[in-house]
Motif scaffolding. Structure first.
Motif, short mmCIF file in Angstrom:
data_model
loop_
_atom_site.label_atom_id
_atom_site.label_comp_id
_atom_site.label_asym_id
_atom_site.label_seq_id
_atom_site.Cartn_x
_atom_site.Cartn_y
_atom_site.Cartn_z
N THR A 1 32.45 51.59 39.28
CA THR A 1 33.86 51.75 39.64
C THR A 1 34.40 50.47 40.28
O THR A 1 35.55 50.08 40.04
CB THR A 1 34.02 52.92 40.62
N TYR A 2 33.58 49.83 41.11
CA TYR A 2 34.01 48.62 41.81
C TYR A 2 32.96 47.52 41.59
O TYR A 2 31.78 47.80 41.37
CB TYR A 2 34.16 48.86 43.30
N VAL A 3 33.42 46.30 41.69
CA VAL A 3 32.55 45.13 41.66
C VAL A 3 32.95 44.22 42.81
O VAL A 3 34.14 43.97 43.03
CB VAL A 3 32.64 44.35 40.33
N VAL A 4 31.98 43.74 43.56
CA VAL A 4 32.22 42.76 44.62
C VAL A 4 31.50 41.47 44.24
O VAL A 4 30.29 41.48 44.00
CB VAL A 4 31.71 43.26 45.99
N VAL A 5 32.25 40.40 44.19
CA VAL A 5 31.68 39.08 43.91
C VAL A 5 31.88 38.22 45.16
O VAL A 5 33.02 37.95 45.55
CB VAL A 5 32.35 38.42 42.69
N GLY A 6 30.76 37.84 45.79
CA GLY A 6 30.80 36.99 46.97
C GLY A 6 30.15 35.65 46.71
O GLY A 6 30.08 35.17 45.57
N GLY A 7 29.59 35.07 47.78
CA GLY A 7 29.01 33.73 47.66
C GLY A 7 27.87 33.67 46.67
O GLY A 7 27.82 32.77 45.83
N PHE A 8 26.93 34.60 46.74
CA PHE A 8 25.76 34.53 45.86
C PHE A 8 26.11 34.94 44.44
O PHE A 8 25.63 34.33 43.48
CB PHE A 8 24.63 35.40 46.40
N GLY A 9 26.95 35.94 44.28
CA GLY A 9 27.36 36.33 42.94
C GLY A 9 28.11 35.21 42.23
O GLY A 9 27.91 34.98 41.03
N SER A 10 28.96 34.50 42.97
CA SER A 10 29.68 33.36 42.38
C SER A 10 28.72 32.23 42.04
O SER A 10 28.83 31.58 40.99
CB SER A 10 30.75 32.86 43.35
N TYR A 11 27.77 31.98 42.94
CA TYR A 11 26.81 30.89 42.76
C TYR A 11 25.96 31.09 41.51
O TYR A 11 25.71 30.15 40.74
CB TYR A 11 25.93 30.80 44.01
N TYR B 1 28.18 37.95 37.45
CA TYR B 1 29.29 38.81 37.04
C TYR B 1 30.37 38.04 36.31
O TYR B 1 31.44 38.59 36.02
CB TYR B 1 29.89 39.51 38.26
N ASN B 2 30.12 36.78 36.01
CA ASN B 2 31.09 35.95 35.32
C ASN B 2 31.00 36.20 33.82
O ASN B 2 30.57 35.37 33.03
CB ASN B 2 30.83 34.48 35.63
N THR B 3 31.42 37.40 33.42
CA THR B 3 31.35 37.81 32.02
C THR B 3 32.72 38.31 31.58
O THR B 3 33.58 38.65 32.41
CB THR B 3 30.32 38.94 31.85
N PRO B 4 32.98 38.39 30.27
CA PRO B 4 34.29 38.86 29.80
C PRO B 4 34.65 40.25 30.28
O PRO B 4 35.84 40.58 30.44
CB PRO B 4 34.14 38.81 28.27
N GLU B 5 33.64 41.10 30.52
CA GLU B 5 33.94 42.47 30.95
C GLU B 5 34.68 42.53 32.28
O GLU B 5 35.51 43.42 32.48
CB GLU B 5 32.63 43.28 31.05
N LEU B 6 34.39 41.59 33.17
CA LEU B 6 35.05 41.62 34.47
C LEU B 6 36.54 41.38 34.31
O LEU B 6 37.37 42.09 34.92
CB LEU B 6 34.44 40.56 35.40
N GLU B 7 36.91 40.41 33.49
CA GLU B 7 38.33 40.11 33.29
C GLU B 7 39.02 41.18 32.45
O GLU B 7 40.18 41.52 32.68
CB GLU B 7 38.46 38.75 32.61
N ARG B 8 38.29 41.74 31.49
CA ARG B 8 38.89 42.68 30.56
C ARG B 8 39.09 44.06 31.17
O ARG B 8 40.11 44.73 30.92
CB ARG B 8 38.00 42.78 29.32
N HIS B 9 38.16 44.51 31.99
CA HIS B 9 38.17 45.90 32.43
C HIS B 9 38.46 46.09 33.92
O HIS B 9 38.54 47.23 34.38
CB HIS B 9 36.83 46.57 32.11
N TYR B 10 38.59 45.00 34.69
CA TYR B 10 38.78 45.14 36.13
C TYR B 10 39.96 44.32 36.60
O TYR B 10 40.34 43.31 35.98
CB TYR B 10 37.51 44.66 36.88
N ILE B 11 40.54 44.76 37.70
CA ILE B 11 41.59 43.99 38.35
C ILE B 11 41.15 43.67 39.78
O ILE B 11 40.48 44.47 40.43
CB ILE B 11 42.93 44.77 38.39
#
Length: 511
Positions: A473-483, A487-497
Motif C-alpha cells: 500500500t505504501y513505499v518509503v524511500v530514504g537514504g539507503f533505498g535511494s543509495y 525501488y527505482n523502478t517504473p512501477e513506483l512512478e506508474r502506480h504510486y504518488i
C-alpha cells in the motif's frame, strides 16, 4: 618531555588536561544523543533484534509478510554483532521501553569503557604524557569524511564495544605478564590470564571481524614469546588464546541450539556469500581505497603506518615491554594487512586498528618531539603545532556533528504515526523506522544486501528485487533505498504518488 622535571605545576597541568579531555568526551558522547548522527540502515537493523526479543521472545530480525503477518529472519544483524550488545539493549528496552535513546545509552557506556581503558592501557605501556596524547587521539579518530570513536560511540554499532573489550583484554594481559615470573603469584597470574582471554573473547563475540585478527595475533605473540622473548609463561601463551576462542565457540554452539541445524547452516552459507562481497574481496580498487584512507593526512596526520613501523622497531627488545609492544603491533599490523589486502576497503572495517593506533601514534609523537627538542627546538615547536592540529581539527568536526542534530527520522516517524494506519504494509529498506514506529514494514530479503554491496562498491550488477509483486500500500524511500536504487523502478512512478517528503525520507502511496 622526558628531560623535564615533574613538578607540582606540571603535574597539576597534566591532571587539568586529562580532566578536560574526559569532560569533553562525556559532553560529545551525550549531547543531542537521539539526533546526531541521524540513525540509519545499519543501526536500525541491529535494533530490530533486541526489539524482537522483547516483543516476541525471538533472537531474530523481523519483517512484515505481504498479508500483514510476521516473518522472523535469523541472518544479518543476528550475527553481525553479538549478544554483548543485543542483550543489554533488550534489557534496557524491557526496563524503560523501546526507543533509540535507550539503546544508544548502552553504547555510550561502552564508549566510556573504551576511553578509560584505552587511556589506562597507554599509561601502562608508555607512561603519563604519551597516555594523555593517546587519549586525545582516541577522541580525534575521525576524518573529514568518516566517523571516529565518538560518533561510533553514539550509535548501536559494534565498533566501540569491540574496541572496549580489546582494551580490557590487553590490560588484563599486561597484568598477567607482570606476574608471569613471580612464583608466589601463580594463582593471580592464572586469574589475569583468564580475564585477558575473556576480554578478547567478548570482542570476538561482539563483532565477527575481530575473529579474523585477535586469535591469530595471540597465537603469533605466543610463538614469538616462546622462541624469542621468553618473557611470559606457558599459561600466558595458551590461556588467553584458548579462553577467547572458547568464548566464540560457546556463542556459536548457542546459535546452533537456538536456531536448529537447518537455519544455522543456512546462516553459515549466507555468511560465506557475504564474506565474498566484503570480507575477502581481493580487489585492486578496494586496496587502493583502503590504502588512501590509512595514509590521508586527516587521519592522525598520516602517521598510522610510520607509528606501526616504530612500534615494530621498539618491539625488538627481548623484554616484557618488547613483548607487550609486539602484541600491539601484531593486532594493528594484521588488521591493516587484512583491511588493505583483502577487505572491501570500507573505512569502518579499519576502525579497531585505528583506535589501537592512537597509542602507537602517541608514542611516536612524544618521542619525536623529545628528540627534536634536543637537536632542533624550532622543529620541535612545529611538530607540537602539527600534533595539536591533527587533534583539534577532527574534534571540531565531531563537535559540528554533535551540535547540528538531524531529527528528520523522528519527524518522519511522527508523520507516519499521524497519517498511515499501523495495519498498512509499508515497503521500505530503512530499518531504523521499525524502531521509531510500530507499523508493518516489509523489507527486502537478506541476500539482497549482498547484491547491493557488490553493486555499489564493486561495480556489480544492479539489485534484482521485485518489490512490486506484493503490491504494498505504501513505499518509503530514504537514504539507503535511494543509495541502492532498489525501488527505482517504473512501477513506483506508474502506480504510486508521493504524499510526503521529510529530510531524505519520501512516502509514496498506491494510486
Amino acid at each position: 618531555m622526558p628531560h623535564l622535571q615533574t613538578t607540582t605545576a606540571t603535574g597539576s597541568m597534566y591532571r587539568i588536561v586529562v580532566i578536560m579531555l574526559f569532560a569533553a568526551a562525556a559532553l560529545l558522547a551525550t549531547i543531542n544523543l537521539p539526533y546526531a548522527p541521524r540513525t540509519w540502515f545499519d543501526e536500525g537493523s541491529h535494533l530490530h533484534v533486541p526489539e524482537t526479543l522483547v516483543r516476541y521472545g525471538k533472537y531474530a530480525d523481523i519483517s512484515a509478510t505481504p498479508d500483514g503477518g510476521v516473518e522472523f529472519r535469523y541472518h544479518g544483524p543476528t550475527i553481525g554483532i553479538g549478544p554483548t550488545i543485543m542483550l543489554p539493549v533488550a534489557a534496557v528496552y524491557q526496563a524503560f521501553g523501546i526507543g533509540l535513546t535507550q539503546a544508544r545509552l548502552v553504547i555510550v557506556i561502552y564508549f566510556a569503557i573504551a576511553v578509560v581503558a584505552g587511556y589506562a592501557l597507554a599509561q601502562r605501556l608508555y607512561g603519563g604524557w604519551p597516555a594523555l596524547i593517546a587519549l586525545a587521539l582516541l577522541l580525534a579518530s575521525r576524518t573529514v569524511n568518516y566517523e571516529g570513536l565518538i560518533e561510533y560511540g553514539r550509535q548501536v554499532l559494534g565498533e566501540a564495544p569491540g574496541v572496549a573489550f580489546v582494551f580490557l583484554g590487553m590490560l588484563a594481559w599486561l597484568t598477567a605478564l607482570k606476574t608471569a615470573t613471580e612464583l608466589s603469584a601463580q594463582r593471580t597470574h592464572l586469574i589475569w590470564s583468564v580475564l585477558a582471554g575473556l576480554g578478547f573473547g567478548m570482542a570476538l563475540v561482539t563483532k565477527n571481524q575481530f575473529v579474523l585478527i585477535v586469535p591469530l595475533a595471540l597465537l603469533l605473540t605466543a610463538l614469538l614469546d616462546w622462541r624469542y622473548y621468553r618473557a611470559g609463561s606457558w599459561v600466558l601463551r595458551l590461556v588467553p588464546l584458548v579462553v577467547s576462542v572458547a568464548c566464540f565457540g560457546v556463542w556459536t554452539l548457542t546459535q546452533f541450539a537456538l536456531l536448529g541445524p537447518g537455519t544455522f547452516f543456512e546462516n553459515i552459507q549466507q555468511t560465506r556469500q557475504a564474506a565474498g562481497g566484503a570480507i575477502f574481496v581481493f580487489n585492486i580498487r578496494s586496496t587502493l581505497r583502503a590504502g588512501y584512507y590509512l595514509l590521508r593526512p586527516d587521519l592522525y596526520g598520516g602517521l598510522i603506518v610510520p607509528a606501526l613501523a616504530y612500534t615494530i622497531w621498539r618491539a625488538r627488545s627481548r623484554t616484557s615491554q618488547g613483548l607487550s609492544e609486539a602484541l600491539l603491533a601484531l593486532l594493528i599490523g594484521l588488521w591493516l594487512a587484512w583491511f588493505v589486502g583483502a577487505s572491501l576497503g570500507w573505512p569502518r572495517y579499519a576502525f579497531p586498528a585505528v583506535a589501537l593506533s592512537a597509542l602507537t601514534v602517541a608514542r611516536l609523537a612524544f618521542d619525536t618531539v623529545a628528540w627534536l627538542r634536543r637537536l632542533l627546538p624550532v622543529a620541535a615547536t612545529v611538530a607540537v603545532v602539527y600534533l595539536i592540529a591533527i587533534i583539534a581539527l577532527p574534534l571540531a568536526l565531531t563537535a559540528r556533528v554533535v551540535f547540528t542534530p538531524d531529527d528528520s527520522a523522528q519527524r518522519f516517524a511522527a508523520y507516519l504515526n499521524a497519517t498511515v494506519p499501523e495495519t498498512a504494509i509499508i515497503a521500505t529498506w530503512e530499518p531504523e523506522l521499525g524502531v521509531l514506529t510500530d507499523h508493518n514494514y516489509r523489507y527486502p530479503p537478506q541476500p539482497t544486501l549482498d547484491q547491493a554491496v557488490r553493486s555499489t562498491w564493486l561495480g556489480g550488477a544492479p539489485v534484482q528485487y521485485d518489490w512490486y509483486a506484493e503490491r504494498p500500500t505504501y513505499v518509503v524511500v530514504g537514504g539507503f533505498g535511494s543509495y541502492t536504487g532498489v525501488y527505482n523502478t517504473p512501477e513506483l512512478e506508474r502506480h504510486y504518488i508521493q504524499v510526503a517528503q521529510i529530510g531524505t525520507y519520501a512516502l509514496f502511496m498506491h494510486r
